[in-house]
Design an enzyme around this catalytic site. Structure first.
Site, short mmCIF file in Angstrom:
data_model
loop_
_atom_site.label_atom_id
_atom_site.label_comp_id
_atom_site.label_asym_id
_atom_site.label_seq_id
_atom_site.Cartn_x
_atom_site.Cartn_y
_atom_site.Cartn_z
N CYS A 115 0.80 -1.23 0.00
CA CYS A 115 0.00 0.00 0.00
C CYS A 115 0.83 1.28 0.00
CB CYS A 115 -0.94 -0.02 1.20
SG CYS A 115 -1.92 -1.54 1.29
N HIS A 261 -3.83 6.36 1.15
CA HIS A 261 -4.14 5.01 0.69
C HIS A 261 -5.57 4.67 1.08
CE1 HIS A 261 -4.35 0.74 0.33
NE2 HIS A 261 -4.29 0.55 1.64
N ASN A 291 -10.23 -1.80 -2.01
CA ASN A 291 -8.84 -1.48 -1.68
C ASN A 291 -7.96 -2.19 -2.70
OD1 ASN A 291 -6.21 -1.59 -0.65
ND2 ASN A 291 -6.87 -1.81 1.47
#
Length: 335
Positions: A115, A261, A291
């Site tokens: 990430c 993120h 995500n």
């Protein structure tokens, strides 16, 4: 020292879409509202069984070249961020060089980050340009965490989606890349991990699937300790924001837009509150894609620009954080 800029961006989403309604059919003890309200995700794109991250990276790059009429012969270097590579070896970036028909004088490498990967990738690209080693760097993020997940892992399957992005980092462009802040704490590595598959634990671990489902722990697949990841994020990200501002000689009020993120809605809501960021300055971009790991920031940046949320002369603070533990921040300035 030569400046570096983001010159162009594109992204690719797999055709297959899994909605919350689809997941609830598999996990009837959950509700659509619970998933949407807490996680902030309504649907996610999932790579087909025969679609690899190399395929997705290729499609994102081709879209970049087509949309911006980019001369492929001018690409000097490929940086590919992924944790689901096509092979242990060779590096997928080398294969992408051939598939895209880029010059054999082009450098290429993969780097394994999650990430925080896009921000780290920008720093590597800026380093190549500032050091006069390249003029045009193709930075790709391509991730398919779905291939790491157990079919019964309802927690992670609701959160993660697959995607690829392509960014041209160059000696000129619209977004000037500023200074970076980095952090690493490997003591938290086991809280987000795929334990088997490489060589430390090359043999599959025997386990009882029923117990694994009850404990949300699948040792041969993606494992995430959500509470520990949340704690790490709350401890590190506010400090990351502060340090990124210091490294760029800015105050929080100087930043026009924040792109973190896109982990999940609950985590972003909490970070926004702790960091005292106004809602109108804060990006949310996950409801229809999930995500997407290293691709969340470039997709959110791309969409924010296209939706006119980022204006001329705006300063944007981007912050990536997660698996590793690893975190990084940077300021971009719209020209």
């Amino acid at each position: 020292m030569r400046e570096a800029f983001i010159k162009a961006q594109a992204y690719y989403l797999p055709e297959k879409i899994i909605t919350n309604e689809d997941l609830i059919k598999e996990f009837p003890d959950w509700t659509v509202e619970k998933v949407a309200n807490k996680i902030g995700i309504d649907s996610r794109h999932i790579a087909d069984e025969n679609e690899s991250i190399g395929d997705m990276a290729y499609k994102a790059s081709q879209k970049l070249f087509k949309d911006y009429n980019i001369d492929k012969s001018e690409i000097d270097f490929i940086l590919l961020c992924t944790q689901t590579p096509d092979y242990f070896l060779p590096t997928t970036a080398c294969i992408i060089q051939s598939r895209l028909g880029l010059s054999i004088n082009c450098g290429a490498l993969d780097f394994n980050l999650g990430c925080s990967g896009y921000v780290y990738g920008l720093s590597l690209a800026k380093g190549l340009i500032s050091g006069n080693m390249a003029k045009n760097v193709l930075l790709i993020t391509s991730e398919a965490y779905s291939k790491h997940m157990h079919i019964k892992d309802k927690k992670n399957r609701t959160i993660f989606g697959d995607a690829a992005t392509a960014t041209l980092v160059s000696i000129d462009g619209n977004l000037k890349i500023g200074n970076f802040s980095f952090g690493t704490d490997g003591s938290g590595a086991e809280n987000l991990m795929v334990k088997t598959g490489a060589f430390k634990f090359s043999e599959k671990i025997d386990y009882n699937e029923k117990e694994a489902i009850e404990k949300d722990y699948f040792p041969n697949n993606l494992y995430m300790n959500g509470s520990e990841i949340f704690k790490f994020t709350m401890d590190s990200v506010p400090n990351l924001v502060t340090d990124t501002l210091i490294k760029n000689n800015l105050n929080k009020d100087d930043i026009n837009y924040f792109i973190f993120h896109q982990a999940n809605k609950f985590m972003l809501d909490t970070l926004k509150t702790i960091s005292k960021i106004p809602s109108e300055k804060f990006a949310y971009c996950m409801n229809d894609i999930g995500n997407t790991v290293s691709s969340t920031i470039p997709i959110a940046l791309n969409r924010s620009i296209n939706e006119n949320k980022i204006k001329s002369k705006d300063k944007i603070l981007i912050a990536g954080f997660g698996v590793g533990y690893s975190w990084a921040g940077c300021v971009l300035e719209n020209q």
